[in-house]
Every structure is written in C-alpha cells, then in structure tokens.
Write a protein that holds these residues in place. Structure first.
Motif, PDB file in Angstrom:
ATOM      1  N   ASP A 108       0.821  -1.214   0.000  1.00 59.95           N
ATOM      2  CA  ASP A 108       0.000   0.000   0.000  1.00 59.95           C
ATOM      3  C   ASP A 108       0.856   1.266   0.000  1.00 59.95           C
ATOM      4  OD1 ASP A 108      -2.484  -1.363   0.055  1.00 59.95           O
ATOM      5  OD2 ASP A 108      -2.286  -1.669   2.216  1.00 59.95           O
ATOM      6  N   GLU A 109       2.158   1.117  -0.193  1.00 60.55           N
ATOM      7  CA  GLU A 109       3.052   2.280  -0.175  1.00 60.55           C
ATOM      8  C   GLU A 109       2.645   3.289  -1.259  1.00 60.55           C
ATOM      9  OE1 GLU A 109       7.791   3.363  -0.851  1.00 60.55           O
ATOM     10  OE2 GLU A 109       7.001   1.416  -1.443  1.00 60.55           O
ATOM     11  N   PRO A 110       2.468   4.562  -0.902  1.00 61.37           N
ATOM     12  CA  PRO A 110       2.123   5.572  -1.907  1.00 61.37           C
ATOM     13  C   PRO A 110       3.254   5.734  -2.923  1.00 61.37           C
ATOM     14  CG  PRO A 110       1.715   6.379   0.317  1.00 61.37           C
ATOM     15  CD  PRO A 110       2.511   5.121   0.458  1.00 61.37           C
ATOM     16  N   THR A 158      -2.314   6.402  -8.135  1.00 57.13           N
ATOM     17  CA  THR A 158      -3.558   5.874  -7.585  1.00 57.13           C
ATOM     18  C   THR A 158      -3.501   4.353  -7.716  1.00 57.13           C
ATOM     19  OG1 THR A 158      -4.608   6.166  -9.748  1.00 57.13           O
ATOM     20  CG2 THR A 158      -4.848   7.955  -8.150  1.00 57.13           C
ATOM     21  N   GLU A 159      -4.615   3.673  -7.746  1.00 51.97           N
ATOM     22  CA  GLU A 159      -4.634   2.221  -7.939  1.00 51.97           C
ATOM     23  C   GLU A 159      -4.062   1.910  -9.315  1.00 51.97           C
ATOM     24  OE1 GLU A 159      -5.035  -1.720  -7.056  1.00 51.97           O
ATOM     25  OE2 GLU A 159      -5.356  -0.004  -5.714  1.00 51.97           O
ATOM     26  N   ALA A 160      -2.930   1.223  -9.341  1.00 50.72           N
ATOM     27  CA  ALA A 160      -2.226   0.997 -10.605  1.00 50.72           C
ATOM     28  C   ALA A 160      -2.843  -0.154 -11.389  1.00 50.72           C
ATOM     29  CB  ALA A 160      -0.751   0.698 -10.343  1.00 50.72           C
ATOM     30  N   PRO A 161      -3.003   0.009 -12.692  1.00 52.46           N
ATOM     31  CA  PRO A 161      -3.489  -1.105 -13.510  1.00 52.46           C
ATOM     32  C   PRO A 161      -2.430  -2.194 -13.608  1.00 52.46           C
ATOM     33  CG  PRO A 161      -2.836   0.724 -14.905  1.00 52.46           C
ATOM     34  CD  PRO A 161      -2.753   1.218 -13.489  1.00 52.46           C
ATOM     35  N   ASP A 162      -2.862  -3.382 -13.969  1.00 50.66           N
ATOM     36  CA  ASP A 162      -1.955  -4.523 -14.018  1.00 50.66           C
ATOM     37  C   ASP A 162      -0.805  -4.295 -14.980  1.00 50.66           C
ATOM     38  OD1 ASP A 162      -1.535  -7.405 -13.137  1.00 50.66           O
ATOM     39  OD2 ASP A 162      -1.536  -7.652 -15.315  1.00 50.66           O
ATOM     40  N   TRP A 163      -1.066  -3.655 -16.130  1.00 49.73           N
ATOM     41  CA  TRP A 163       0.007  -3.457 -17.112  1.00 49.73           C
ATOM     42  C   TRP A 163       1.118  -2.567 -16.561  1.00 49.73           C
ATOM     43  CZ3 TRP A 163       1.384   1.384 -18.601  1.00 49.73           C
ATOM     44  CH2 TRP A 163       0.448   2.414 -18.461  1.00 49.73           C
ATOM     45  N   LEU A 164       0.738  -1.587 -15.735  1.00 53.50           N
ATOM     46  CA  LEU A 164       1.752  -0.699 -15.165  1.00 53.50           C
ATOM     47  C   LEU A 164       2.560  -1.422 -14.095  1.00 53.50           C
ATOM     48  CD1 LEU A 164       2.984   2.098 -15.137  1.00 53.50           C
ATOM     49  CD2 LEU A 164       1.207   2.818 -13.531  1.00 53.50           C
ATOM     50  N   ARG A 165       1.905  -2.251 -13.307  1.00 60.80           N
ATOM     51  CA  ARG A 165       2.624  -3.040 -12.305  1.00 60.80           C
ATOM     52  C   ARG A 165       3.632  -3.965 -12.981  1.00 60.80           C
ATOM     53  NH1 ARG A 165      -0.034  -3.183  -7.188  1.00 60.80           N
ATOM     54  NH2 ARG A 165      -2.045  -2.094  -7.223  1.00 60.80           N
ATOM     55  N   ARG A 166       3.221  -4.580 -14.085  1.00 63.18           N
ATOM     56  CA  ARG A 166       4.136  -5.470 -14.806  1.00 63.18           C
ATOM     57  C   ARG A 166       5.297  -4.693 -15.425  1.00 63.18           C
ATOM     58  NH1 ARG A 166       2.312 -10.645 -15.442  1.00 63.18           N
ATOM     59  NH2 ARG A 166       0.131 -11.013 -14.859  1.00 63.18           N
ATOM     60  N   LEU A 227       3.260  -0.429  -6.472  1.00 60.33           N
ATOM     61  CA  LEU A 227       3.261  -0.914  -7.856  1.00 60.33           C
ATOM     62  C   LEU A 227       3.574  -2.408  -7.952  1.00 60.33           C
ATOM     63  CD1 LEU A 227       4.987   1.860 -10.025  1.00 60.33           C
ATOM     64  CD2 LEU A 227       2.584   1.209  -9.951  1.00 60.33           C
ATOM     65  N   ILE A 228       3.730  -3.085  -6.825  1.00 63.34           N
ATOM     66  CA  ILE A 228       4.133  -4.489  -6.837  1.00 63.34           C
ATOM     67  C   ILE A 228       2.902  -5.394  -6.817  1.00 63.34           C
ATOM     68  CG2 ILE A 228       5.312  -6.299  -5.531  1.00 63.34           C
ATOM     69  CD1 ILE A 228       7.319  -4.194  -4.631  1.00 63.34           C
ATOM     70  N   ARG A 229       2.871  -6.328  -7.762  1.00 67.06           N
ATOM     71  CA  ARG A 229       1.786  -7.321  -7.768  1.00 67.06           C
ATOM     72  C   ARG A 229       2.028  -8.346  -6.665  1.00 67.06           C
ATOM     73  NH1 ARG A 229       1.597 -10.849 -11.821  1.00 67.06           N
ATOM     74  NH2 ARG A 229       3.770 -10.531 -12.410  1.00 67.06           N
ATOM     75  N   PRO A 230       1.021  -8.680  -5.868  1.00 67.74           N
ATOM     76  CA  PRO A 230       1.226  -9.664  -4.798  1.00 67.74           C
ATOM     77  C   PRO A 230       1.586 -11.046  -5.314  1.00 67.74           C
ATOM     78  CG  PRO A 230      -1.080  -8.999  -4.928  1.00 67.74           C
ATOM     79  CD  PRO A 230      -0.316  -8.079  -5.826  1.00 67.74           C
ATOM     80  N   ASP A 231       1.256 -11.360  -6.578  1.00 69.02           N
ATOM     81  CA  ASP A 231       1.603 -12.675  -7.104  1.00 69.02           C
ATOM     82  C   ASP A 231       2.865 -12.654  -7.954  1.00 69.02           C
ATOM     83  OD1 ASP A 231       0.431 -11.183  -9.090  1.00 69.02           O
ATOM     84  OD2 ASP A 231      -0.749 -12.838  -9.934  1.00 69.02           O
ATOM     85  N   TRP A 232       3.588 -11.517  -7.991  1.00 68.91           N
ATOM     86  CA  TRP A 232       4.864 -11.463  -8.705  1.00 68.91           C
ATOM     87  C   TRP A 232       5.862 -12.400  -8.021  1.00 68.91           C
ATOM     88  CZ3 TRP A 232       9.292  -7.846  -7.397  1.00 68.91           C
ATOM     89  CH2 TRP A 232      10.360  -8.034  -8.287  1.00 68.91           C
TER      90      TRP A 232
END
Length: 263
Positions: A108-110, A158-166, A227-232
């Motif tokens: 949840d880090e900003p 804000t809430e990052a989309p999956d493509w940005l996290r990847r 920006l980190i996906r929990p399943d990365w």
C-alpha cells in the motif's frame, strides 16, 4: 561436520545459476562475518565450503582471487589461517545489506509518476539515481516522498493497472525469480525445525539463501510497494527469504566454530 540435513539443503538450491565459488564466499562473509574484527578460521571455512559442494582446490582459488581483488585478507594465528573482509569488503557488503535484508515492501506504499521532457540513457541514469524506475517512455515511478530531479512533471499514483505493475518488474529476471521461488518453496517444506540444525548447518543454509537472493535482487532497482503485484514471483521470493532468515537466525562465529569442532 554439517549434519545429514546439509546435502538436502544444498541440493534444493544447487540447480540454480550463478553458483560461482568466489561469489558464494562473498555471500558467506557478508552474512556471517561483516563486522569489524570478524574472522572465519580456515578449517571452519573449509567445512562450510565442502558442505556447499565446493572442492578444496576451488576453495583455494576463490580465496586467492578475493585476496587479489581486495575483498578478503588472511592472517596466521598459530598454525591456522583466519580469513576476514578487508575494509573495502566490509564497505561493499554494508552497502548491499539494506537491499538484501530489507523486509518485504508494503503493497500500500504511496507512489508517484514522474514524466520527463526527454528520454534516453542519460535521463534514465539520472532518474534511477534519484530513486525512480522506468515504467514507460519518459515515464518513471518512485515512492511518493522522493523528490524527483528538476524539470519533471509529477502525478500522484492511484490504484495501478496490471500493465503498469508489470512494467515496473524486471522482466529479464522473471524466469530466474520463478526458479528461485520453486526452490525456496521446496526448501521451506523440507527443512526441519531450527533445533535440528547445527550452527554450521545454519551458516550453510543462510549462505545459499542469501546468495541466490542477492544475485537477483541487486540486479534491479526496487519498485515502490504500491506498484508491486502480490503474485509477482520476485515479491513471493522476498516473503520466503525474509521468513526463512527469521526462522534460522544468524549464529555467532563462535557457535559455528564450536559446531565445526564437535563434528
């Protein structure tokens, strides 16, 4: 001598790449003997490296290389050689330690997105030095509290989309992180309680965990937690590394030496 658990520990991680003897030794000293005055006796080092499936001649070559490179120094104490990090070796180890031993990030880090007027290698180097990572052309992500270089336009994340996290993940290391995750999962399931391992076993175990984690995590900058996906796979490796190192705390060099002598 390490217990019967040691071969299983080594086998669980031996199939991963990057098991150069001198690099294993750097990991060992960085984990076990980073402090001023810390030294590992030659016979103890030989037992640890043997448990890591390193041949004596390869052990000698690695010691010679690290002495020549200014990482290690060796002195005689009676008939026994004692090996320790040089001041440079301690500095380099201390510089890497915050990243290697950092707790898993807060998801949840900003974070913030910084947009630059120009792209290219020079801009990327400047942004990386400021604590930002590239996520798109001329676009860099960093923790909310980090001040970007002058001239950047910044937007709060804000809430990052999956493509940005990847895009924030080191894609070139995905296969390596996946392989490490599988090895750590097997290792966690197979390991006995801490009380069943000697201090020498724990030194071997920690060396392998730290080494295989270090060789990946130091190859890329840290992404903001938001920006980190929990399943990365890299994040899941981080969770397991943190849990295993806590489950098997670092023994003292005196405890390792006593376990070596008892064998």
């Amino acid at each position: 001598m390490p217990s019967d658990h040691a071969p299983a520990v080594v086998a669980a991680l031996a199939g991963l790449g990057g098991q150069r003897v001198w690099s294993l030794m750097v990991s060992l000293f960085g984990d076990m003997a980073q402090g001023q005055g810390d030294a590992i006796d030659g016979p103890v080092l030989s037992q640890i490296m043997a448990a890591l499936d390193v041949r004596p001649e390869a052990n000698r070559v690695a010691l010679h290389r690290l002495r020549n490179d200014g990482w290690l120094q060796s002195v005689k104490a009676g008939r026994i050689s004692q090996h320790s990090l040089t001041p440079m070796g301690r500095r380099e180890s201390a510089a890497a330690s915050p990243r290697i031993y950092a707790p898993p990030p807060d998801l949840d880090e900003p974070w913030q997105l910084a947009l630059c007027e120009t792209g290219g290698a020079e801009t990327e180097a400047t942004m990386r030095a400021a604590g930002f990572i590239p996520v798109m052309p001329r676009g860099f992500a960093g923790p909310r509290g980090v001040r970007p270089p002058e001239g950047c336009a910044c937007l709060p994340g804000t809430e990052a989309p999956d493509w940005l996290r990847r895009a924030a993940e080191p894609s070139a290391l995905e296969d390596d992180y996946t392989a490490l995750l599988e090895a750590l999962q097997k290792l966690e399931a197979a390991l006995p309680p801490n009380a069943a391992l000697s201090a020498l076993d724990v030194a071997v175990l920690r060396c392998l965990i730290v080494h295989n984690w270090r060789r990946l995590v130091l190859k890329h900058p840290a992404a903001p937690g938001g920006l980190i996906r929990p399943d990365w796979s890299g994040y899941r490796c981080h969770l397991l590394v943190d849990a295993l190192l806590a489950r098997y705390p670092r023994p003292t060099l005196a405890e390792v030496a006593a376990a070596s002598a008892a064998g």
